[in-house]
Design an enzyme around this catalytic site. Structure first.
Site, PDB file in Angstrom:
ATOM      1  N   LYS A   1       0.737  -1.099   0.106  1.00  0.00           N
ATOM      2  CA  LYS A   1      -0.009  -0.045   0.009  1.00  0.00           C
ATOM      3  C   LYS A   1       0.772   1.333   0.006  1.00  0.00           C
ATOM      4  O   LYS A   1       2.034   1.196   0.293  1.00  0.00           O
ATOM      5  CB  LYS A   1      -0.928   0.016   1.112  1.00  0.00           C
ATOM      6  CG  LYS A   1      -1.957  -1.219   1.183  1.00  0.00           C
ATOM      7  CD  LYS A   1      -2.857  -1.095   2.550  1.00  0.00           C
ATOM      8  CE  LYS A   1      -3.570  -2.372   2.596  1.00  0.00           C
ATOM      9  NZ  LYS A   1      -4.605  -2.551   3.707  1.00  0.00           N
TER      10      LYS A   1
ATOM     11  N   TYR B   1     -12.013  -2.916  -2.961  1.00  0.00           N
ATOM     12  CA  TYR B   1     -12.592  -2.837  -1.469  1.00  0.00           C
ATOM     13  C   TYR B   1     -14.073  -2.870  -1.466  1.00  0.00           C
ATOM     14  O   TYR B   1     -14.897  -2.628  -0.708  1.00  0.00           O
ATOM     15  CB  TYR B   1     -11.985  -1.786  -0.747  1.00  0.00           C
ATOM     16  CG  TYR B   1     -10.695  -1.963  -0.222  1.00  0.00           C
ATOM     17  CD1 TYR B   1     -10.228  -2.846   0.247  1.00  0.00           C
ATOM     18  CD2 TYR B   1      -9.652  -1.058  -0.628  1.00  0.00           C
ATOM     19  CE1 TYR B   1      -8.970  -3.325   1.060  1.00  0.00           C
ATOM     20  CE2 TYR B   1      -8.414  -1.168  -0.183  1.00  0.00           C
ATOM     21  CZ  TYR B   1      -8.035  -2.381   0.662  1.00  0.00           C
ATOM     22  OH  TYR B   1      -6.609  -2.479   0.929  1.00  0.00           O
TER      23      TYR B   1
ATOM     24  N   PHE C   1     -15.355   2.944   7.344  1.00  0.00           N
ATOM     25  CA  PHE C   1     -13.991   3.488   7.106  1.00  0.00           C
ATOM     26  C   PHE C   1     -13.824   3.203   5.609  1.00  0.00           C
ATOM     27  O   PHE C   1     -12.563   3.812   5.029  1.00  0.00           O
ATOM     28  CB  PHE C   1     -12.923   2.282   7.760  1.00  0.00           C
ATOM     29  CG  PHE C   1     -12.928   0.962   7.691  1.00  0.00           C
ATOM     30  CD1 PHE C   1     -12.337   0.397   6.410  1.00  0.00           C
ATOM     31  CD2 PHE C   1     -13.498   0.045   8.478  1.00  0.00           C
ATOM     32  CE1 PHE C   1     -12.637  -0.888   6.028  1.00  0.00           C
ATOM     33  CE2 PHE C   1     -13.723  -1.211   8.335  1.00  0.00           C
ATOM     34  CZ  PHE C   1     -13.258  -1.807   7.034  1.00  0.00           C
TER      35      PHE C   1
ATOM     36  N   ARG D   1      -1.011 -14.724   4.086  1.00  0.00           N
ATOM     37  CA  ARG D   1      -1.400 -14.166   5.242  1.00  0.00           C
ATOM     38  C   ARG D   1      -0.884 -14.268   6.411  1.00  0.00           C
ATOM     39  O   ARG D   1      -0.820 -13.261   7.293  1.00  0.00           O
ATOM     40  CB  ARG D   1      -2.993 -14.564   5.200  1.00  0.00           C
ATOM     41  CG  ARG D   1      -3.853 -14.435   4.177  1.00  0.00           C
ATOM     42  CD  ARG D   1      -4.562 -13.115   3.921  1.00  0.00           C
ATOM     43  NE  ARG D   1      -5.364 -12.928   5.203  1.00  0.00           N
ATOM     44  CZ  ARG D   1      -6.303 -11.815   5.149  1.00  0.00           C
ATOM     45  NH1 ARG D   1      -6.119 -10.910   4.212  1.00  0.00           N
ATOM     46  NH2 ARG D   1      -6.983 -11.795   6.247  1.00  0.00           N
TER      47      ARG D   1
ATOM     48  N   THR E   1      -4.668  -7.983  10.735  1.00  0.00           N
ATOM     49  CA  THR E   1      -5.070  -6.427  10.226  1.00  0.00           C
ATOM     50  C   THR E   1      -4.653  -5.594  10.907  1.00  0.00           C
ATOM     51  O   THR E   1      -4.200  -4.453  10.247  1.00  0.00           O
ATOM     52  CB  THR E   1      -6.657  -6.658   9.990  1.00  0.00           C
ATOM     53  OG1 THR E   1      -6.913  -7.955   9.300  1.00  0.00           O
ATOM     54  CG2 THR E   1      -7.066  -5.250   9.418  1.00  0.00           C
TER      55      THR E   1
ATOM     56  N   ARG F   1       3.287  -6.840   9.216  1.00  0.00           N
ATOM     57  CA  ARG F   1       2.554  -5.823   9.944  1.00  0.00           C
ATOM     58  C   ARG F   1       3.010  -5.666  11.447  1.00  0.00           C
ATOM     59  O   ARG F   1       3.041  -4.465  11.769  1.00  0.00           O
ATOM     60  CB  ARG F   1       0.894  -6.146   9.842  1.00  0.00           C
ATOM     61  CG  ARG F   1       0.465  -5.840   8.323  1.00  0.00           C
ATOM     62  CD  ARG F   1      -1.141  -6.303   8.306  1.00  0.00           C
ATOM     63  NE  ARG F   1      -1.563  -5.798   7.058  1.00  0.00           N
ATOM     64  CZ  ARG F   1      -2.698  -6.757   6.894  1.00  0.00           C
ATOM     65  NH1 ARG F   1      -3.186  -7.369   7.799  1.00  0.00           N
ATOM     66  NH2 ARG F   1      -3.468  -6.195   5.740  1.00  0.00           N
TER      67      ARG F   1
ATOM     68  N   ASN G   1      -1.490  -0.113   7.468  1.00  0.00           N
ATOM     69  CA  ASN G   1      -1.017  -1.508   7.728  1.00  0.00           C
ATOM     70  C   ASN G   1      -0.301  -2.234   6.400  1.00  0.00           C
ATOM     71  O   ASN G   1      -0.214  -3.454   6.395  1.00  0.00           O
ATOM     72  CB  ASN G   1      -2.266  -2.628   8.250  1.00  0.00           C
ATOM     73  CG  ASN G   1      -3.308  -2.717   7.286  1.00  0.00           C
ATOM     74  OD1 ASN G   1      -3.213  -2.298   6.034  1.00  0.00           O
ATOM     75  ND2 ASN G   1      -4.337  -3.450   7.483  1.00  0.00           N
TER      76      ASN G   1
ATOM     77  N   HIS H   1      -1.614  -5.744   1.442  1.00  0.00           N
ATOM     78  CA  HIS H   1      -2.797  -6.393   1.214  1.00  0.00           C
ATOM     79  C   HIS H   1      -2.296  -7.675   0.694  1.00  0.00           C
ATOM     80  O   HIS H   1      -1.444  -7.908   0.016  1.00  0.00           O
ATOM     81  CB  HIS H   1      -3.589  -5.800   0.228  1.00  0.00           C
ATOM     82  CG  HIS H   1      -4.927  -6.598  -0.175  1.00  0.00           C
ATOM     83  ND1 HIS H   1      -6.028  -6.571   0.363  1.00  0.00           N
ATOM     84  CD2 HIS H   1      -4.926  -7.427  -1.335  1.00  0.00           C
ATOM     85  CE1 HIS H   1      -6.991  -7.500  -0.187  1.00  0.00           C
ATOM     86  NE2 HIS H   1      -6.206  -7.992  -1.141  1.00  0.00           N
TER      87      HIS H   1
ATOM     88  N   GLU I   1      -8.924 -10.717  -7.565  1.00  0.00           N
ATOM     89  CA  GLU I   1      -8.007  -9.548  -7.484  1.00  0.00           C
ATOM     90  C   GLU I   1      -6.989  -9.685  -8.445  1.00  0.00           C
ATOM     91  O   GLU I   1      -6.685  -8.463  -9.087  1.00  0.00           O
ATOM     92  CB  GLU I   1      -7.722  -9.631  -5.836  1.00  0.00           C
ATOM     93  CG  GLU I   1      -8.676  -9.097  -4.760  1.00  0.00           C
ATOM     94  CD  GLU I   1      -8.385  -9.356  -3.415  1.00  0.00           C
ATOM     95  OE1 GLU I   1      -7.237  -9.954  -3.162  1.00  0.00           O
ATOM     96  OE2 GLU I   1      -8.984  -9.115  -2.718  1.00  0.00           O
TER      97      GLU I   1
HETATM   98  P1  IDP Z   1      -7.086  -7.654   5.823  1.00  0.00           P
HETATM   99  O1  IDP Z   1      -6.453  -6.361   4.953  1.00  0.00           O
HETATM  100  O2  IDP Z   1      -6.149  -7.790   6.923  1.00  0.00           O
HETATM  101  O3  IDP Z   1      -7.574  -8.556   4.804  1.00  0.00           O
HETATM  102  P2  IDP Z   1      -9.847  -6.516   6.045  1.00  0.00           P
HETATM  103  O4  IDP Z   1     -10.808  -6.579   7.114  1.00  0.00           O
HETATM  104  O5  IDP Z   1     -10.224  -7.115   4.783  1.00  0.00           O
HETATM  105  O6  IDP Z   1      -8.336  -6.740   6.314  1.00  0.00           O
HETATM  106  O7  IDP Z   1      -9.864  -4.981   5.840  1.00  0.00           O
HETATM  107  C1  IDP Z   1      -9.421  -4.377   4.606  1.00  0.00           C
HETATM  108  C2  IDP Z   1      -8.325  -3.240   4.914  1.00  0.00           C
HETATM  109  O8  IDP Z   1      -9.346  -2.270   5.528  1.00  0.00           O
HETATM  110  C3  IDP Z   1      -7.458  -3.234   6.011  1.00  0.00           C
HETATM  111  O9  IDP Z   1      -6.066  -3.741   5.602  1.00  0.00           O
HETATM  112  C4  IDP Z   1      -7.314  -1.949   6.566  1.00  0.00           C
HETATM  113  O10 IDP Z   1      -6.626  -1.270   5.651  1.00  0.00           O
HETATM  114  C5  IDP Z   1      -8.746  -1.497   6.425  1.00  0.00           C
HETATM  115  N1  IDP Z   1      -9.550  -1.362   7.850  1.00  0.00           N
HETATM  116  C6  IDP Z   1     -10.272  -2.768   8.114  1.00  0.00           C
HETATM  117  N2  IDP Z   1     -10.680  -2.238   9.398  1.00  0.00           N
HETATM  118  C7  IDP Z   1     -10.550  -1.090   9.715  1.00  0.00           C
HETATM  119  C8  IDP Z   1     -10.863  -0.126  10.497  1.00  0.00           C
HETATM  120  O11 IDP Z   1     -11.538  -0.549  11.729  1.00  0.00           O
HETATM  121  N3  IDP Z   1     -10.425   1.103  10.687  1.00  0.00           N
HETATM  122  C9  IDP Z   1      -9.552   1.619   9.614  1.00  0.00           C
HETATM  123  N4  IDP Z   1      -9.443   0.597   8.359  1.00  0.00           N
HETATM  124  C10 IDP Z   1      -9.696  -0.547   8.476  1.00  0.00           C
END
Ligand code: IDP
Length: 149
Positions: A9, A49, A57, A85, A91, A102, A112, A115, A126
């Site tokens: 990212k 997304y 968010f 993963r 996350t 991370r 974070n 992806h 994707e």
């Molecule tokens: P992942 O990237 O670990 O698969 P997901 O739950 O699919 O996690 O969420 C996608 C992305 O959305 C996360 O990597 C993060 O950048 C963002 N995200 C998820 N939850 C939150 C939150 O509570 N606040 C802000 N950003 C979030």
């Protein structure tokens, strides 16, 4: 062989850890089959997304992912989707184990760094969203017999 979609990212690119991330996947034993640096369009971000579009968010996530260059990659190997993963970590970087990307480099869920596809269906979706067929290279590293029995 399984393939997964990985993206560094904008924060990971700005932090200068693209090389470190690529190194971790390479030294684990996975094969790079696609790689490009791109400025993500709002349309691509929203499609990528899509599952989060009702989440609070979502607007800031789209804003963030389009805010600077992203490094998009496709990696190949046995079990690469689940293994990637694990290499990436939880996350929320504060909950991610040390030794994960991370866990080692991040502190905030909204920054974070990376992806990774979470399942075979999402990986396929994707990869198709981010790469054209001709941008992916099928090749077999000469070290394959030293990685797989
Ligand atoms: P992942 O990237 O670990 O698969 P997901 O739950 O699919 O996690 O969420 C996608 C992305 O959305 C996360 O990597 C993060 O950048 C963002 N995200 C998820 N939850 C939150 C939150 O509570 N606040 C802000 N950003 C979030």
């Amino acid at each position: 062989m399984e393939r997964t979609f990985i993206a560094v990212k904008p924060d990971g690119v700005q932090r200068g850890i693209v090389g470190e991330i690529v190194r971790r996947f390479e030294t684990k034993g996975f094969t790079l089959v696609g790689l490009k640096l791109l400025q993500v369009s709002r349309e691509l971000a929203e499609q990528h997304y899509d599952v989060h579009k009702e989440r609070p968010f979502f607007p800031s996530l789209v804003e963030f992912i389009t805010s600077g260059p992203v490094v998009a990659m496709v990696w190949e190997g046995e079990g690469v989707i689940a293994s990637a993963r694990k290499l990436i970590g939880a996350t929320n970087p504060l909950s991610a184990e040390p030794g994960t990307i991370r866990g080692d480099f991040g502190v905030s869920i909204g920054r974070n760094l990376i992806h990774g596809s979470d399942a075979p269906e999402t990986a396929q979706r994707e990869i198709g969203l981010w790469f054209k067929d001709e941008e992916l290279v099928s090749w077999q590293p000469t070290i394959t017999p030293w990685l797989y029995e």
